[in-house]
Design an enzyme around this catalytic site. Structure first.
Site, mmCIF file in Angstrom:
data_model
loop_
_atom_site.group_PDB
_atom_site.id
_atom_site.type_symbol
_atom_site.label_atom_id
_atom_site.label_comp_id
_atom_site.label_asym_id
_atom_site.label_seq_id
_atom_site.Cartn_x
_atom_site.Cartn_y
_atom_site.Cartn_z
ATOM 1 N N HIS A 1 73.571 36.945 42.238
ATOM 2 C CA HIS A 1 73.855 38.332 41.574
ATOM 3 C C HIS A 1 73.051 39.400 42.242
ATOM 4 C CE1 HIS A 1 75.802 36.549 38.096
ATOM 5 N NE2 HIS A 1 74.676 35.818 37.936
ATOM 6 N N CYS B 1 35.394 46.089 45.152
ATOM 7 C CA CYS B 1 34.012 46.341 45.597
ATOM 8 C C CYS B 1 32.864 45.564 45.091
ATOM 9 C CB CYS B 1 33.500 48.144 45.171
ATOM 10 S SG CYS B 1 34.666 49.186 45.624
ATOM 11 N N GLU C 1 55.421 32.217 42.678
ATOM 12 C CA GLU C 1 53.996 32.343 43.380
ATOM 13 C C GLU C 1 53.961 31.756 44.872
ATOM 14 O OE1 GLU C 1 51.122 32.956 42.634
ATOM 15 O OE2 GLU C 1 49.732 31.881 43.539
ATOM 16 N N LYS D 1 52.289 34.280 47.741
ATOM 17 C CA LYS D 1 51.286 33.868 48.620
ATOM 18 C C LYS D 1 51.667 34.367 49.987
ATOM 19 C CE LYS D 1 48.649 33.218 46.934
ATOM 20 N NZ LYS D 1 48.581 33.334 45.277
ATOM 21 N N TRP E 1 36.698 48.522 48.383
ATOM 22 C CA TRP E 1 37.736 48.715 48.303
ATOM 23 C C TRP E 1 38.282 50.133 47.839
ATOM 24 C CZ3 TRP E 1 41.798 49.427 44.717
ATOM 25 C CH2 TRP E 1 43.397 48.823 45.156
ATOM 26 N N LYS F 1 40.241 40.628 45.612
ATOM 27 C CA LYS F 1 40.206 39.586 44.492
ATOM 28 C C LYS F 1 39.983 39.871 43.152
ATOM 29 C CE LYS F 1 39.574 35.195 44.171
ATOM 30 N NZ LYS F 1 40.979 34.593 44.260
ATOM 31 N N ARG G 1 35.518 40.766 47.673
ATOM 32 C CA ARG G 1 35.850 41.803 46.503
ATOM 33 C C ARG G 1 36.472 43.332 47.275
ATOM 34 N NH1 ARG G 1 33.033 40.672 41.499
ATOM 35 N NH2 ARG G 1 33.297 43.298 41.006
ATOM 36 N N GLU H 1 51.013 38.390 50.545
ATOM 37 C CA GLU H 1 49.818 38.397 50.282
ATOM 38 C C GLU H 1 49.141 38.349 51.847
ATOM 39 O OE1 GLU H 1 47.878 37.864 46.057
ATOM 40 O OE2 GLU H 1 48.509 36.120 47.169
ATOM 41 N N ASN I 1 30.679 51.278 41.676
ATOM 42 C CA ASN I 1 31.750 50.306 41.663
ATOM 43 C C ASN I 1 32.567 51.100 40.276
ATOM 44 O OD1 ASN I 1 31.587 48.603 43.438
ATOM 45 N ND2 ASN I 1 31.321 46.833 42.308
ATOM 46 N N GLY I 2 33.953 51.317 40.174
ATOM 47 C CA GLY I 2 34.402 51.882 38.932
ATOM 48 C C GLY I 2 34.822 53.309 39.401
HETATM 49 C C1 G6P Z 1 44.234 40.550 42.394
HETATM 50 C C2 G6P Z 1 44.052 39.298 43.368
HETATM 51 C C3 G6P Z 1 45.142 38.260 43.069
HETATM 52 C C4 G6P Z 1 45.107 37.933 41.490
HETATM 53 C C5 G6P Z 1 45.166 39.386 40.365
HETATM 54 C C6 G6P Z 1 44.700 38.982 38.851
HETATM 55 O O1 G6P Z 1 45.612 41.066 42.568
HETATM 56 O O2 G6P Z 1 44.296 39.703 44.492
HETATM 57 O O3 G6P Z 1 45.173 37.010 43.581
HETATM 58 O O4 G6P Z 1 46.079 36.961 40.812
HETATM 59 O O5 G6P Z 1 44.432 40.252 40.918
HETATM 60 O O6 G6P Z 1 43.448 38.529 39.038
HETATM 61 P P1 G6P Z 1 42.872 37.806 37.880
HETATM 62 O O7 G6P Z 1 41.389 37.676 38.363
HETATM 63 O O8 G6P Z 1 42.824 38.555 36.519
HETATM 64 O O9 G6P Z 1 43.301 36.547 37.733
#
Ligand code: G6P
Length: 613
Positions: free
Chosen positions: A509, A2, A486, A490, A73, A608, A27, A493, A99-100
């Site tokens: 396995h 947010c 990773e 990606k 969000w 994010k 955000r 996501e 926020n929170g």
């Molecule tokens: C969210 C983001 C990811 C990120 C993760 C950890 O899920 O969408 O891209 O890797 O948070 O975030 P940080 O800011 O702690 O690396």
């Protein structure tokens, strides 16, 4: 998670707030809203992205020199117009963005309902603004005092900004566990935001609020800060290091693509001043005082979430191989809810791009309570994790706006490599020639990433062939296992294709049962020492009619012969393989998502910075 923006001053607030919301959309973008104060409080909010709000307000009265805005969000309540922020109080005289999470909102809400209050939304934020109004009415106190008293009655995390009809030239902001920055403008005005990105184009003079601090900003007056215990504080004004250009797409179609292409530079920035070409020394100024702690550490525990967790896995491999210290990698969310064995001889490294991830912050608190030394690796300067650790190293990758993390990952791996090299050198656990080779290769990495980026056209062709696949498997061994994880993350996501990353040898396995002619498998096959083993894994897949997309070293022949598609990348020292090999996988996810018509920079349901559990 947010985004909050606020403005009070002599300018029209709307353009500043809308522009700020666009900057903060990374955000969260489930809904957006705005309140303007001008002979009353006008509130506009809509489900959907900020652009939907802009269309909605077109033709409406958007005048006013004071305002607050929010991009959401969803946590409490579905993304609907009603649940969008800002939220008004019952009398409509107050408006809040929040926020929170207010954890005790339910008993507070019941009490307010019993006292005749009515609620329009399912949110905890609407409870807070009504609580403030109720205190104001009941106790006959001014707004600042009502906010202060209310905050003493809530349990949970918050960053809030309150606007009111009664005080049209004033905003009240407060934080606990969720960041809030005050920008001190040049024209007797103030900016408020959940991070500095909407502020930087207006002023570089900022104050980061501390937990339980309240900021009172009034047009033409000095900034006042007090705690929720009513203690006055002198504002600590800092100069922002951020550049506006870093927040623009600069000709790229998406922030993600820009950030992928920035990696030669961002990695250089992560190494700048830390690798000395004259004496091959690595120096990480931020952790100098803690080096001996690391050298003597019985164990290193790395805590992180998401992509940062994948970087942590690379860190485990590098630290164990070079510095010969046992490393455990933990999901912050799991670590905080079990009873980990942890003591003063342990060093905890918390890795976070945003520096605000709630689970990582909570895991740090737990580690602190057990007496461990806590170091941070963060990208956002001044973030909560950066401030909540004993010491740390910034990645200096520059602002990352695309929700899918790219350059932050490679910057984190770069910093972890530097740290491991430094500790290995101090411990004497690495021989001189291996040390020099890795340092030399670190210098070469930006060039090699540039070469890896040249795979873009081939990757695009591959993306065209597989854009309709329903599942993907990513396989890697050794240092390439975290790369496989990773790569799969990606793709999931941003393209919403199901993808799994697996250690290549573990495939037999379980995941091998999934293999058929429909299922592409991306194999990262650059490991020199276990090259033959990777070839065997590929053969196992081919024997079951699987399709292989292989990432191979330049000039490769053996894998190229049996794979269906190959992407060549330059060779490097194996510990640095993840830096180079991740690049084509980022591009593959990007192109597939684009071809599928997905919103690359704002994938559905994601945010994010995840500042809630
Ligand atoms: C969210 C983001 C990811 C990120 C993760 C950890 O899920 O969408 O891209 O890797 O948070 O975030 P940080 O800011 O702690 O690396």
């Amino acid at each position: 998670m947010c985004g909050i923006v606020g403005y009070v001053g002599n300018k029209q607030a709307y353009p500043i707030l809308i522009n700020g919301l666009h900057r903060l959309e990374y955000r969260g973008y489930d809904s957006a809203g705005i309140t303007l104060v001008n002979h009353g409080v006008k509130q506009y909010k809509q489900k959907g992205k900020v652009s939907v709000l802009e269309e909605y307000v077109s033709g409406k009265d958007i005048s006013g020199q004071t305002g607050i805005a929010h991009t959401r969000w969803a946590t409490h309540g579905e993304p609907t117009d009603e649940n969008a922020h800002p939220h008004s109080s019952y009398s409509k005289g107050l408006s809040i963005v929040h926020n929170g999470i207010i954890e005790n909102y339910s008993p507070l809400k019941k009490e307010l309902i019993n006292r005749g209050y009515d609620f329009q939304s399912d949110t905890d934020s609407e409870v807070l603004i009504n609580l403030i109004e109720d205190i104001q009415n009941k106790e006959k106190v001014d707004l600042t005092e009502a906010v202060r008293v209310a905050l003493n009655n809530v349990v949970g995390a918050y960053a809030i900004v309150v606007a009111s009809e009664e005080y049209p030239d004033m905003l009240i902001a407060a934080r606990k566990g969720s960041p809030l920055v005050v920008g001190i403008g040049k024209d007797d005005d103030f900016f408020l935001a959940s991070d500095a990105t909407p502020i930087v184009e207006h002023t570089k003079q900022v104050v980061y609020l501390e937990d339980e601090e309240i900021a009172i900003v009034k047009k033409g007056e000095d900034l006042q800060i007090k705690t929720i215990r009513n203690k006055s504080k002198t504002p600590y004004v800092q100069e922002l290091e951020m550049n506006l250009s870093a927040l623009e797409k600069q000709g790229y179609d998406h922030f993600m693509l820009k950030e992928i292409y920035e990696q030669p530079q961002s990695i250089l920035d992560s190494m700048r001043g830390r690798l000395n070409p004259e004496n091959w020394q690595v120096r990480l100024g931020g952790i100098l005082d803690y080096e001996q702690k690391m050298v003597n550490a019985k164990r290193i525990i790395i805590i992180a979430c998401g992509t940062s967790w994948h970087a942590s896995l690379v860190g485990e491999y590098i630290f164990e191989e070079l510095a010969r210290v046992p490393v455990e990698v933990e999901y912050a969310s799991e670590f905080r809810y079990r009873d980990p064995i942890l003591g003063e001889e342990d060093v905890v490294i918390a890795i976070s791009q945003s520096g605000e991830t709630a689970d990582t912050l909570a895991a740090i608190e737990l580690a602190r309570s057990k007496g461990a030394t806590i170091l941070g690796i963060c990208n956002v300067v001044g973030s909560s994790i950066a401030r909540g650790t004993h010491a740390g190293t910034y990645t200096h990758a520059g602002p990352e706006i695309g929700v899918a993390s790219t350059k932050a990952f490679t910057a984190q791996v770069t910093v972890l490599s530097l740290m491991a090299l430094r500790i290995a050198k101090l411990k004497g656990s690495i021989n001189a020639s291996n040390y020099q080779q890795i340092v030399q290769e670190m210098y070469n990495i930006p060039k090699k990433i540039e070469q890896a980026l040249q795979s873009n056209d081939i990757v695009k062709e591959i993306a065209q062939k597989f854009q309709d696949s329903r599942n993907f498997l990513y396989l890697g061994r050794g240092y390439n296992f975290p790369v496989a994880l990773e790569g799969a993350l990606k793709l999931k996501e941003i393209s919403y294709i199901h993808a799994e990353g697996y250690p290549a040898a573990e495939m037999k396995h379980g995941p091998i049962a999934l293999i058929d002619e429909e299922m592409p498998t991306v194999v990262i096959g650059t490991n020199k020492s276990i090259y033959d083993k990777v070839i065997s894994n590929i053969r196992e897949i081919k024997a079951r009619k699987g399709v292989i997309i292989a990432v191979v070293p330049q000039g490769d022949t053996a894998i190229t012969e049996i794979a269906d598609y190959t992407i060549e990348v330059p060779s490097t020292h194996k510990v640095l393989d993840p830096l180079v090999n991740t690049i084509p996988l980022q591009l593959l996810a990007y192109h597939i998502a684009l071809l599928r018509g997905c919103d690359v920079d704002k994938p559905r349901n994601l945010a994010k910075s995840v500042t809630v559990e």
